[in-house]
Design a protein around this motif. Structure first.
Motif, short mmCIF file in Angstrom:
data_model
loop_
_atom_site.label_atom_id
_atom_site.label_comp_id
_atom_site.label_asym_id
_atom_site.label_seq_id
_atom_site.Cartn_x
_atom_site.Cartn_y
_atom_site.Cartn_z
N TYR A 1 40.01 43.59 47.08
CA TYR A 1 39.76 42.24 46.69
C TYR A 1 38.78 41.63 47.75
O TYR A 1 38.99 41.49 48.85
CB TYR A 1 41.21 41.58 46.69
N LYS A 2 37.83 40.68 46.82
CA LYS A 2 37.32 39.76 47.80
C LYS A 2 37.19 38.49 47.23
O LYS A 2 36.71 38.35 45.93
CB LYS A 2 35.72 40.42 47.88
N ASN A 3 37.48 37.33 47.95
CA ASN A 3 37.51 36.46 47.24
C ASN A 3 36.12 35.64 46.99
O ASN A 3 35.22 35.94 47.64
CB ASN A 3 38.07 35.24 48.42
N GLY A 4 36.16 35.26 45.85
CA GLY A 4 34.71 34.62 45.22
C GLY A 4 34.20 35.39 44.32
O GLY A 4 33.05 35.11 43.69
N LEU A 5 34.48 36.74 44.19
CA LEU A 5 33.96 37.92 43.21
C LEU A 5 34.74 38.00 41.97
O LEU A 5 34.87 39.25 41.31
CB LEU A 5 33.73 39.18 43.93
N GLU A 6 35.69 37.34 41.83
CA GLU A 6 36.57 37.57 40.49
C GLU A 6 35.76 37.10 39.27
O GLU A 6 35.02 36.30 39.28
CB GLU A 6 37.81 36.39 40.57
N ASN A 7 36.18 38.02 38.22
CA ASN A 7 35.85 37.54 36.81
C ASN A 7 34.25 37.48 36.75
O ASN A 7 33.67 37.03 36.00
CB ASN A 7 36.33 36.42 36.30
N SER B 1 40.25 50.49 50.77
CA SER B 1 41.74 50.70 50.54
C SER B 1 42.14 50.14 51.89
O SER B 1 41.83 50.84 52.81
CB SER B 1 42.17 51.92 49.91
N ILE B 2 43.41 49.89 51.91
CA ILE B 2 44.45 49.70 52.98
C ILE B 2 45.36 51.03 53.09
O ILE B 2 46.07 51.16 54.30
CB ILE B 2 44.94 48.47 53.01
N ARG C 1 42.48 50.33 56.95
CA ARG C 1 43.85 50.78 57.17
C ARG C 1 44.93 50.03 57.40
O ARG C 1 44.88 49.58 58.60
CB ARG C 1 43.81 52.22 57.81
N GLY C 2 46.07 49.81 56.72
CA GLY C 2 47.23 48.89 57.03
C GLY C 2 46.87 47.40 57.13
O GLY C 2 47.74 46.56 57.37
N GLU C 3 45.48 46.78 56.86
CA GLU C 3 45.41 45.56 56.88
C GLU C 3 45.83 44.91 55.42
O GLU C 3 45.25 45.06 54.48
CB GLU C 3 43.79 45.15 56.94
N ASN C 4 46.77 44.02 55.56
CA ASN C 4 47.33 43.31 54.67
C ASN C 4 46.55 42.17 54.13
O ASN C 4 47.12 40.79 54.52
CB ASN C 4 48.55 42.98 54.66
N VAL D 1 47.68 43.70 41.30
CA VAL D 1 47.96 45.10 40.59
C VAL D 1 46.87 45.99 40.75
O VAL D 1 45.69 45.81 40.34
CB VAL D 1 48.24 44.90 39.28
N THR D 2 46.91 46.97 41.49
CA THR D 2 45.64 48.02 41.88
C THR D 2 46.15 49.62 41.66
O THR D 2 47.31 49.92 41.09
CB THR D 2 45.28 47.85 43.36
N GLY D 3 45.28 50.47 41.71
CA GLY D 3 45.30 51.91 41.52
C GLY D 3 44.50 52.38 42.72
O GLY D 3 44.82 52.04 43.84
N HIS D 4 43.69 53.45 42.55
CA HIS D 4 42.98 53.94 43.46
C HIS D 4 43.54 55.45 44.20
O HIS D 4 42.99 56.31 44.50
CB HIS D 4 42.14 52.90 44.26
N VAL D 5 44.72 54.66 44.98
CA VAL D 5 45.38 55.77 45.91
C VAL D 5 46.64 56.25 45.31
O VAL D 5 47.53 55.34 45.12
CB VAL D 5 45.53 55.31 47.27
N PRO D 6 47.05 57.40 44.97
CA PRO D 6 48.24 57.86 44.16
C PRO D 6 49.37 57.29 45.08
O PRO D 6 49.56 57.55 46.50
CB PRO D 6 48.19 59.59 44.42
N VAL D 7 50.48 56.87 44.37
CA VAL D 7 51.69 56.33 45.29
C VAL D 7 52.41 57.46 46.10
O VAL D 7 52.88 57.14 47.17
CB VAL D 7 52.68 55.71 44.06
#
Length: 251
Positions: free
Chosen positions: A139-145, A163-164, A172-175, A185-191
């Protein structure tokens, strides 16, 4: 009417169709596919065509559609010559998608590429009073829609690849997600890989979403194909109440 999200189908059309049946998907419902409909599995182009043909389905660009768009000839010619062709075809399963792509007529290829260019990379919405942000990964603020065609290469790259939950990124690990009032809601890395990375032993191989704070990952590991080590497939998430529907891999 229900609104669903699913991610990372990776060319597995049979599993996708089984999922639509499992959730009793109808013309009254809506489905967002959070990227990576293509590659690794055999039927990525067929999946894109199905999403494109349905008025109540949409695709958000993932890193595999991104690689495809930066690999094939933008005019629809039956060839590849873009900056990501090596990464796509030889390292990320794009060869299976391109094999199907080159069977299309030129007009069909042009139509598909135009449609992909018109898709969003990050989408925000409100469902039952809840603010939701859908993206393939970051996610990057300002790049929505914004549509893919209206964004530059690096901005899209940052959203669909970063990805974190991957060792190969400084994030990595950055929330970053906790700074915003969306449910992401995202994907990219298998649970399954996320649970292994954070050493969650009891749930490691389970086909269920990974949730932490306001972030929900629904990549069910369909990219693995047929595998014995874990339960994998697709995870459909109903956005009205965040109830999930796991759909095991179907070969």
């Amino acid at each position: 009417m229900s609104t669903y999200a699913v991610a990372d189908i990776h060319g597995q059309l049979n599993t996708f169709l089984a999922g639509l049946k499992a959730i009793e998907f109808s013309s009254e419902d809506y489905l967002y596919v959070l990227g990576d409909a293509v590659d690794r599995g055999p039927d990525g182009i067929k999946i894109l065509q199905k999403i494109m043909a349905e008025a109540n389905m949409d695709l958000i660009i993932g890193n595999h559609e991104f690689m495809m768009l930066n690999s094939v000839d933008p005019s629809g010619k039956n060839e590849w010559n873009g900056k990501d062709w090596d990464l796509w075809l030889f390292y990320n399963g794009g060869d299976k998608t391109f094999t199907q792509y080159e069977t299309l007529k030129k007009a069909e290829r042009k139509e598909l590429l135009k449609w992909l260019n018109d898709r969003y990379v990050v989408m925000t919405m409100e469902v039952e009073g809840r603010k939701i942000c859908l993206s393939h990964s970051y996610y990057k603020n300002g790049l929505e829609n914004l549509k893919y065609k209206d964004m530059n290469y690096q901005d899209v790259w940052n959203i669909v690849w970063t990805s974190i939950y991957r060792d190969d990124f400084e994030t990595r690990g950055e929330n970053i997600y906790g700074d915003y009032d969306y449910t992401f809601v995202t994907g990219h890395v298998p649970v399954q890989r996320i649970r292994k990375w954070i050493e969650v032993e009891e749930d490691f191989g389970c086909l269920k979403s990974f949730r932490k704070g306001n972030l929900i990952d629904i990549d069910g590991g369909c990219s693995f194909g047929e595998i014995d080590e874990v339960d994998n497939g697709l995870i459909f998430l109903r956005l009205e109440d965040m109830v999930e529907f796991p759909v095991p891999y179907v070969g």
